[in-house]
Structure formats: structure tokens, C-alpha cells
Motif scaffolding. Sequence first.
Motif: not given
Length: 122
Positions: A1-10
Motif C-alpha cells: 500500500q502506498v499513500q500519496l500527498v501532493e503539495s506545492g500548487g497555487g
Amino acid sequence: QVQLVESGGGLVQAGDSLRLSCAASGRTFSSYAMGWFRQAPGKEREFVAAINWSGGTAFHGDSVKGRFAISRDNAVNTVYLQMNSLKPEDTAVYYCAAGRLVTVRQWDYDYWGQGTQVTVSS
């Protein structure tokens, strides 16, 4: 199982740069190929970039080639998308995904993040 969290948008202006990050949980991150996709309102999800487990192979969609670059750091379980010379048509929700194959086909990816919004004003 892999959980992914994106960031850095704007919200940025045309011509600006952004770097998206996708942090993965799990000790098997380095065994997965990673991809970035995007979806604009009213449009289908589009392939942006993909990279293999080691980072030795990467490719980008035609609409972003020469402007965007995918990379990864397996030591910190993170994949990046450097976006330069942004255009209004790059406005979309950007998703990262993990899978066993480095491919442009979204159905080959097993795990997806929740997405991060990128808005480029003209």
C-alpha cells in the motif's frame, strides 16, 4: 500500500515557475514508477510526466516537454514536478500516481494522490 500527498500548487502568473512535490508513505516507494497527470475543468485527465523507479528513465507529455521536468528522491520518498514557463492552459488539478510500469496510461497506476490545484493567470 502506498499513500500519496501532493503539495506545492497555487496561483501564479504566466511565465512563472512552480515545483510540485508528492510525498509517499511506505517502505516500497523506490520500487514504484511514478507519474504526474492533470485534469482541467471539463476535460479528461491528461498525462504530464513519468519516471521509473531509479530515476534513470523519464518522459514528458508533448504539451509540457521542454518546460516541465519530473524527478525523484528515493531517500525521502518524494517525486517532484518542476514547472517552468507556465501558461494559462497549464491550469488544472495535478495528481501524482504510483504503479509498477512507467507509462503514460493512467489505468496502469495503482495509487493516486488527492491532487493539488495549479492556476496560471494571464
